[in-house]
Scaffold this active site. Structure first.
Site, PDB file in Angstrom:
ATOM      1  N   HIS A  29      42.072  14.731  28.369  1.00  0.00           N
ATOM      2  CA  HIS A  29      40.776  15.264  27.938  1.00  0.00           C
ATOM      3  C   HIS A  29      39.764  14.153  27.650  1.00  0.00           C
ATOM      4  O   HIS A  29      38.567  14.414  27.579  1.00  0.00           O
ATOM      5  CB  HIS A  29      40.927  16.137  26.688  1.00  0.00           C
ATOM      6  CG  HIS A  29      41.746  17.359  26.898  1.00  0.00           C
ATOM      7  ND1 HIS A  29      41.442  18.333  27.831  1.00  0.00           N
ATOM      8  CD2 HIS A  29      42.897  17.777  26.306  1.00  0.00           C
ATOM      9  CE1 HIS A  29      42.349  19.291  27.801  1.00  0.00           C
ATOM     10  NE2 HIS A  29      43.247  18.976  26.888  1.00  0.00           N
ATOM     11  N   ASP A  65      49.992  20.824  32.884  1.00  0.00           N
ATOM     12  CA  ASP A  65      49.838  20.999  31.437  1.00  0.00           C
ATOM     13  C   ASP A  65      49.291  22.405  31.189  1.00  0.00           C
ATOM     14  O   ASP A  65      48.846  23.076  32.109  1.00  0.00           O
ATOM     15  CB  ASP A  65      48.863  19.936  30.908  1.00  0.00           C
ATOM     16  CG  ASP A  65      48.826  19.864  29.400  1.00  0.00           C
ATOM     17  OD1 ASP A  65      49.739  19.239  28.820  1.00  0.00           O
ATOM     18  OD2 ASP A  65      47.907  20.438  28.799  1.00  0.00           O
ATOM     19  N   HIS A  67      46.593  22.986  29.669  1.00  0.00           N
ATOM     20  CA  HIS A  67      45.137  22.908  29.724  1.00  0.00           C
ATOM     21  C   HIS A  67      44.678  22.046  30.891  1.00  0.00           C
ATOM     22  O   HIS A  67      45.373  21.117  31.306  1.00  0.00           O
ATOM     23  CB  HIS A  67      44.587  22.289  28.433  1.00  0.00           C
ATOM     24  CG  HIS A  67      45.081  22.968  27.208  1.00  0.00           C
ATOM     25  ND1 HIS A  67      46.041  22.411  26.391  1.00  0.00           N
ATOM     26  CD2 HIS A  67      44.789  24.173  26.672  1.00  0.00           C
ATOM     27  CE1 HIS A  67      46.301  23.235  25.392  1.00  0.00           C
ATOM     28  NE2 HIS A  67      45.558  24.311  25.548  1.00  0.00           N
TER      29      HIS A  67
END
Length: 92
Positions: A29, A65, A67
């Site tokens: 992220h 994953d 996300h």
């Protein structure tokens, strides 16, 4: 990020044939200018940038994953040497 860099260096320098860096959080992220989702450093991007700088011509990042790896996608979106695949769940 040091773990990912060390694993990449070990492979590129032929000290090992394969390497796996088990790192939490994965860092997918994190963008170049901000951290998010508990990710401060983008570990995969550190390793990929090192490999590209040392002459590797193409890299596949497969991010599996829960996300989407938005930071990784943002970092390499315009780099034709890197293919980024994110396999994540989709919630409606």
């Amino acid at each position: 990020a040091g773990c990912a860099a060390d694993a990449t260096k070990a492979v590129l320098e032929n000290r090992v044939q394969y390497a796996l860096a088990l790192i939490r959080p994965p860092g997918h992220h994190a963008t170049p200018s901000s951290m998010m989702g508990f990710c401060i450093f983008n570990n995969a991007c550190v390793a990929v940038s090192l490999a590209l700088a040392r002459g590797i011509q193409r890299v596949l990042i497969f991010d599996w994953d829960a996300h989407h790896g938005n930071g990784t996608q943002d970092i390499y979106a315009s780099d034709q040497r890197v293919l980024f695949v994110s396999l994540h769940r989709y919630d409606e």
